[in-house]
Design a protein around this motif. Structure first.
Motif, PDB file in Angstrom:
ATOM      1  N   GLU A 147       0.826  -1.218   0.000  1.00 50.62           N
ATOM      2  CA  GLU A 147       0.000   0.000   0.000  1.00 50.62           C
ATOM      3  C   GLU A 147       0.852   1.257   0.000  1.00 50.62           C
ATOM      4  O   GLU A 147       0.580   2.213  -0.724  1.00 50.62           O
ATOM      5  N   VAL A 148       1.917   1.243   0.835  1.00 49.78           N
ATOM      6  CA  VAL A 148       2.809   2.415   0.901  1.00 49.78           C
ATOM      7  C   VAL A 148       3.423   2.652  -0.487  1.00 49.78           C
ATOM      8  O   VAL A 148       3.468   3.786  -0.990  1.00 49.78           O
ATOM      9  N   LEU A 149       3.864   1.565  -1.094  1.00 50.87           N
ATOM     10  CA  LEU A 149       4.507   1.647  -2.416  1.00 50.87           C
ATOM     11  C   LEU A 149       3.536   2.198  -3.465  1.00 50.87           C
ATOM     12  O   LEU A 149       3.877   3.092  -4.248  1.00 50.87           O
ATOM     13  N   MET A 150       2.310   1.687  -3.436  1.00 56.19           N
ATOM     14  CA  MET A 150       1.336   2.126  -4.436  1.00 56.19           C
ATOM     15  C   MET A 150       0.960   3.592  -4.231  1.00 56.19           C
ATOM     16  O   MET A 150       0.776   4.334  -5.201  1.00 56.19           O
ATOM     17  N   ALA A 151       0.874   4.011  -2.966  1.00 55.34           N
ATOM     18  CA  ALA A 151       0.531   5.413  -2.679  1.00 55.34           C
ATOM     19  C   ALA A 151       1.641   6.332  -3.203  1.00 55.34           C
ATOM     20  O   ALA A 151       1.379   7.372  -3.814  1.00 55.34           O
ATOM     21  N   ARG A 152       2.909   5.922  -2.958  1.00 57.78           N
ATOM     22  CA  ARG A 152       4.037   6.743  -3.413  1.00 57.78           C
ATOM     23  C   ARG A 152       4.032   6.836  -4.944  1.00 57.78           C
ATOM     24  O   ARG A 152       4.218   7.897  -5.535  1.00 57.78           O
ATOM     25  N   GLN A 153       3.796   5.690  -5.586  1.00 63.72           N
ATOM     26  CA  GLN A 153       3.812   5.665  -7.049  1.00 63.72           C
ATOM     27  C   GLN A 153       2.666   6.513  -7.610  1.00 63.72           C
ATOM     28  O   GLN A 153       2.812   7.179  -8.629  1.00 63.72           O
ATOM     29  N   ARG A 154       1.526   6.488  -6.928  1.00 61.91           N
ATOM     30  CA  ARG A 154       0.377   7.278  -7.382  1.00 61.91           C
ATOM     31  C   ARG A 154       0.741   8.770  -7.433  1.00 61.91           C
ATOM     32  O   ARG A 154       0.443   9.471  -8.397  1.00 61.91           O
ATOM     33  N   GLU A 155       1.447   9.236  -6.378  1.00 62.59           N
ATOM     34  CA  GLU A 155       1.885  10.641  -6.353  1.00 62.59           C
ATOM     35  C   GLU A 155       2.791  10.942  -7.546  1.00 62.59           C
ATOM     36  O   GLU A 155       2.678  11.975  -8.199  1.00 62.59           O
ATOM     37  N   ILE A 156       3.713  10.002  -7.790  1.00 67.04           N
ATOM     38  CA  ILE A 156       4.668  10.196  -8.898  1.00 67.04           C
ATOM     39  C   ILE A 156       3.919  10.257 -10.230  1.00 67.04           C
ATOM     40  O   ILE A 156       4.173  11.117 -11.071  1.00 67.04           O
ATOM     41  N   GLN A 157       2.959   9.332 -10.381  1.00 61.15           N
ATOM     42  CA  GLN A 157       2.218   9.270 -11.652  1.00 61.15           C
ATOM     43  C   GLN A 157       1.376  10.513 -11.884  1.00 61.15           C
ATOM     44  O   GLN A 157       1.255  10.987 -13.007  1.00 61.15           O
TER      45      GLN A 157
END
Ligand code: 5AD
Ligand code: SF4
Length: 468
Positions: free
Chosen positions: A388-398
């Protein structure tokens, strides 16, 4: 090759029908297209439901435990159909991995065949039919479930150096299609089941790949995706072309407007691939380069054969390309022994690369793999948290990456229309979805290319307007 309506061999029983369901990766999707073509050539007719079918086939995936369980659930669901005389076959990675054990767990299955044995499928179908007739003659009065089981296997070909080449591929999309250039894998990453399910690495000749690509171009295909577990480990058995040269040659074929390739392994990813993308406009500006982890310690334990520094070197080549190359990746969280610090290094790598998309997975122990011997010590709950942490971080990047396209005019291939939203669906060369509006009178056709101005961005797609 068949396209649209299938050519059916006229000899034999025209009423043999089959249903095929596919699980897993693009390699499996494309294998299924070849399996369908083979069956149709053998006189079978594809049907839409299990109820209509004489033969029910599952092309299976075993990359993670969940994918594998799905297959057994599906088989259990349809066991009752055996009483109607239907036959079942398990193909693909679970077939190869579990082998004859499938007959014990699902006694209603008659065929178990790994992907390295698809060359022998036609022969196996003959065996299946001969077995059916014998059973019908000998045991005509007995109920189907009381008959002795028919067990046909294709499991012994993992050492083969032959690829599954067929002229009967039944491609489902008339505009873009896959071509397998390399099968199997010799990398043996510690977590990965593929070398055990798909066998030894073997490449097709560049001549054969180019002949298939030319044939597709003649049929009107404009987009080709070259497939392999590690496309850039490609070695032309005739020694004529490197992977980058093959890529360029496909891109230069008349009629071909887009060429993609997947998946790449960082170890074999050469600068010549970026040079080819720079030189040839039809090569799409998108590279999927799975990193798996941002920690050198974990990469070593995963036996990935590169360090973060080496991986980032390849990213730097892409970032210095003439066109902006979109970069995507796969990441596994919770590999045995992954510490909080290792995980935070993965998060930092996300920031450093600025991926356009990332496919994230929780580590799943797989049979036969080297990492099975390591204790799977990270609790599932913790793996989920990291995911979840990883996906949240990637979402910000995207969100930031997609915003950069606002105002740009991009070429898209029209994929279809979303009538409810009154939007057309398009795909850019970067492999991004760009939905767009167009004047009511515009009659756009799937498979055509149009220019669209991006006006809004979301974390996973863009919205725009047709440029007239
Ligand atoms: N557990 C979790 N993810 C895995 N993958 C492959 N094997 C496993 C496994 N045992 C992921 C990798 C690979 C992608 C196709 O699936 O990230 O790149
Ligand atoms: Fe699944 Fe890997 Fe087999 Fe593809 S090759 S179907 S991802 S196990």
């Amino acid at each position: 090759m068949t396209r649209g309506g299938y050519t059916v061999k006229m000899s034999g029983d025209l009423h043999k029908t089959f249903y095929l369901e596919t699980f897993g990766c693009q390699m499996n999707v494309h294998d299924s297209e070849k399996v369908i073509g083979t069956l149709v050539h053998e006189g079978y007719q594809q049907v839409e439901t299990v109820e209509q079918a004489d033969l029910i086939l599952y092309n299976t995936c075993s990359i993670r435990d969940k994918a594998e369980q799905k297959v057994f659930h599906r088989l259990a669901d349809y066991k009752k159909l055996l009483a109607q005389g239907k036959k079942f076959g398990v193909l693909g990675c679970v077939a190869q991995q579990e082998g004859e054990k499938i007959f014990e767990r699902a006694p209603h299955v008659s065929v178990v065949c790994g992907s390295a044995s698809y060359r022998n499928l036609a022969q196996m179908l003959v065996q299946l039919e001969a077995g059916n007739q014998a059973a019908a003659q000998e045991l005509g009065s007995r109920k189907p479930e009381a008959r002795s089981p028919l067990r046909i296997t294709g499991l012994d070909d993992r050492e083969t150096d032959k690829c599954f080449e067929t002229e009967f591929t039944a491609r489902t999309n008339p505009h873009r299609g896959y071509i397998t250039i390399i099968e199997g894998c010799d990398k043996f990453c510690a977590y990965c089941v593929v070398p055990f399910t798909r066998g030894k690495e073997r490449s097709r000749t560049s001549e054969s790949v180019l002949a298939e690509a030319r044939q597709m171009a003649d049929l009107g295909y404009t987009e080709i995706q070259l497939l392999g577990q590690n496309v850039n480990s490609y070695k032309d058995p005739a020694g004529k072309k490197s992977f980058a040269e093959l890529l360029a040659a496909v891109g230069e074929l008349p009629g071909i407007r887009r060429v993609r390739f997947t998946t790449s392994h960082p170890r074999d990813f050469g600068r010549d691939i970026v040079d080819a993308i720079d030189a040839i406009a039809t090569l799409c500006d998108h590279v999927h380069l799975p990193v798996q982890s941002g920690s050198d310690r974990v990469l070593k334990a995963m036996q990935r054969l590169y360090t973060c520094k080496e991986y980032l070197e390849r990213i730097a080549w892409m970032k210095s390309a003439k066109r902006q190359i979109s970069i995507t990746s796969d990441i596994i969280v919770g590999f045995p022994g992954e510490t909080e610090e290792d995980f935070s290094e993965t998060l930092s790598l996300l920031d450093e690369v600025g991926y356009d998309a990332v496919f994230t997975f929780k580590y799943s122990p797989r049979p036969n793999t080297p990492s099975l011997a390591l204790e799977d010590a990270i609790p599932d709950q913790e793996k989920s948290r990291r995911l979840e942490v990883l996906m949240a971080r990637q979402r910000e990047i995207q969100i930031k990456r997609y915003q950069k396209y606002i105002g740009d005019t991009l070429e898209v291939m029209v994929e279809g229309k979303n009538d409810a939203r009154r939007q057309w669906i398009g795909r850019t060369s970067h492999n991004k979805t760009l939905n767009f509006t167009a004047p009511a009178e515009s009659s756009l056709k799937p498979g055509t290319y149009v220019k669209v101005k991006a006006t809004q961005s979301f974390p996973n797609s863009l919205l725009g307007e047709l440029v007239i």
